[in-house]
Write a protein that holds these residues in place. Structure first.
Motif, mmCIF file in Angstrom:
data_model
loop_
_atom_site.group_PDB
_atom_site.id
_atom_site.type_symbol
_atom_site.label_atom_id
_atom_site.label_comp_id
_atom_site.label_asym_id
_atom_site.label_seq_id
_atom_site.Cartn_x
_atom_site.Cartn_y
_atom_site.Cartn_z
ATOM 1 N N ARG A 23 19.241 -46.404 -16.047
ATOM 2 C CA ARG A 23 18.761 -47.665 -16.604
ATOM 3 C C ARG A 23 19.949 -48.582 -16.862
ATOM 4 N N HIS A 24 19.776 -49.855 -16.585
ATOM 5 C CA HIS A 24 20.815 -50.833 -16.893
ATOM 6 C C HIS A 24 20.953 -50.917 -18.406
ATOM 7 N N GLN A 35 17.725 -52.419 -12.413
ATOM 8 C CA GLN A 35 17.228 -53.577 -13.155
ATOM 9 C C GLN A 35 15.908 -53.997 -12.526
ATOM 10 N N GLU A 36 14.823 -53.341 -12.921
ATOM 11 C CA GLU A 36 13.505 -53.581 -12.345
ATOM 12 C C GLU A 36 12.455 -53.545 -13.437
ATOM 13 N N LEU A 37 11.247 -54.036 -13.117
ATOM 14 C CA LEU A 37 10.109 -53.865 -14.018
ATOM 15 C C LEU A 37 9.854 -52.375 -14.182
ATOM 16 N N GLY A 38 9.548 -51.938 -15.362
ATOM 17 C CA GLY A 38 9.262 -50.534 -15.631
ATOM 18 C C GLY A 38 10.503 -49.699 -15.867
ATOM 19 N N MET A 39 11.666 -50.353 -15.935
ATOM 20 C CA MET A 39 12.910 -49.586 -16.072
ATOM 21 C C MET A 39 13.101 -49.014 -17.470
ATOM 22 N N ASN A 41 11.502 -46.845 -18.886
ATOM 23 C CA ASN A 41 11.233 -45.408 -18.858
ATOM 24 C C ASN A 41 12.219 -44.633 -17.995
ATOM 25 N N ILE A 42 13.267 -45.298 -17.530
ATOM 26 C CA ILE A 42 14.324 -44.634 -16.767
ATOM 27 C C ILE A 42 15.385 -44.183 -17.761
ATOM 28 N N SER A 43 15.850 -42.964 -17.612
ATOM 29 C CA SER A 43 16.915 -42.460 -18.482
ATOM 30 C C SER A 43 18.232 -43.159 -18.149
ATOM 31 N N ARG A 44 19.161 -43.172 -19.103
ATOM 32 C CA ARG A 44 20.468 -43.785 -18.852
ATOM 33 C C ARG A 44 21.161 -43.140 -17.665
ATOM 34 N N ASN A 45 21.079 -41.838 -17.565
ATOM 35 C CA ASN A 45 21.606 -41.080 -16.439
ATOM 36 C C ASN A 45 20.452 -40.256 -15.884
ATOM 37 N N HIS A 46 19.646 -40.884 -15.043
ATOM 38 C CA HIS A 46 18.350 -40.344 -14.626
ATOM 39 C C HIS A 46 18.473 -39.299 -13.515
ATOM 40 N N CYS A 47 19.202 -39.645 -12.456
ATOM 41 C CA CYS A 47 19.324 -38.739 -11.323
ATOM 42 C C CYS A 47 20.655 -38.961 -10.615
ATOM 43 N N LYS A 89 10.036 -42.486 -7.559
ATOM 44 C CA LYS A 89 9.508 -43.002 -8.816
ATOM 45 C C LYS A 89 10.393 -42.468 -9.932
ATOM 46 N N LEU A 90 11.037 -43.389 -10.635
ATOM 47 C CA LEU A 90 11.874 -43.077 -11.787
ATOM 48 C C LEU A 90 11.193 -43.729 -12.978
ATOM 49 N N GLY A 91 10.651 -42.946 -13.887
ATOM 50 C CA GLY A 91 9.874 -43.537 -14.972
ATOM 51 C C GLY A 91 8.684 -44.286 -14.388
ATOM 52 N N ASN A 92 8.529 -45.561 -14.733
ATOM 53 C CA ASN A 92 7.455 -46.395 -14.181
ATOM 54 C C ASN A 92 7.928 -47.267 -13.030
ATOM 55 N N CYS A 93 9.130 -47.048 -12.556
ATOM 56 C CA CYS A 93 9.738 -47.884 -11.532
ATOM 57 C C CYS A 93 9.683 -47.165 -10.180
#
Length: 105
Positions: A23-24, A35-39, A41-47, A89-93
């Motif tokens: 996530r930004h 930096q997208e809609l739904g971001m 729900n993305i973790s700071r260090n997601h993948c 799909k990362l979170g809702n993004c």
């Protein structure tokens, strides 16, 4: 080979080697900051993405909301190969994988 994650209005280049996707956020150490809609729900260090000799691989880093490839949930810390036009799909993004082969040179 050039590889990208395509969002709604933006493409995120996946450089050679390993990159952390997250996530930004001002406190993020992610190499690719989404930096997208739904971001939210993305973790700071997601993948983690690895671009090595024309092969693109992804590994979920124990993210809170998980990582999905074409609607299939990934197991944390397992490595999966990505293909052109896969949907992540990362979170809702949702991001589309774009792999462009160098045809000349």
């Amino acid at each position: 080979m050039k590889a990208y994650l395509k969002g709604i209005d933006k493409e995120y280049e996946i450089t050679k080697g390993k990159s952390i996707v997250g996530r930004h956020n001002q406190n993020s150490v992610a190499d690719i900051q989404i930096q997208e809609l739904g971001m939210e729900n993305i973790s700071r260090n997601h993948c983690e993405l690895e671009n090595h000799e024309g092969i693109l691989r992804i590994k979920d880093l124990d993210s809170k909301n998980g990582t999905y490839i074409n609607d299939q949930k990934m197991d944390s810390h397992e490595s999966y190969q990505l293909n052109n036009l896969d949907l992540l799909k990362l979170g809702n993004c949702t991001l589309e994988v774009k792999i462009k082969q160098n045809l000349f040179g």
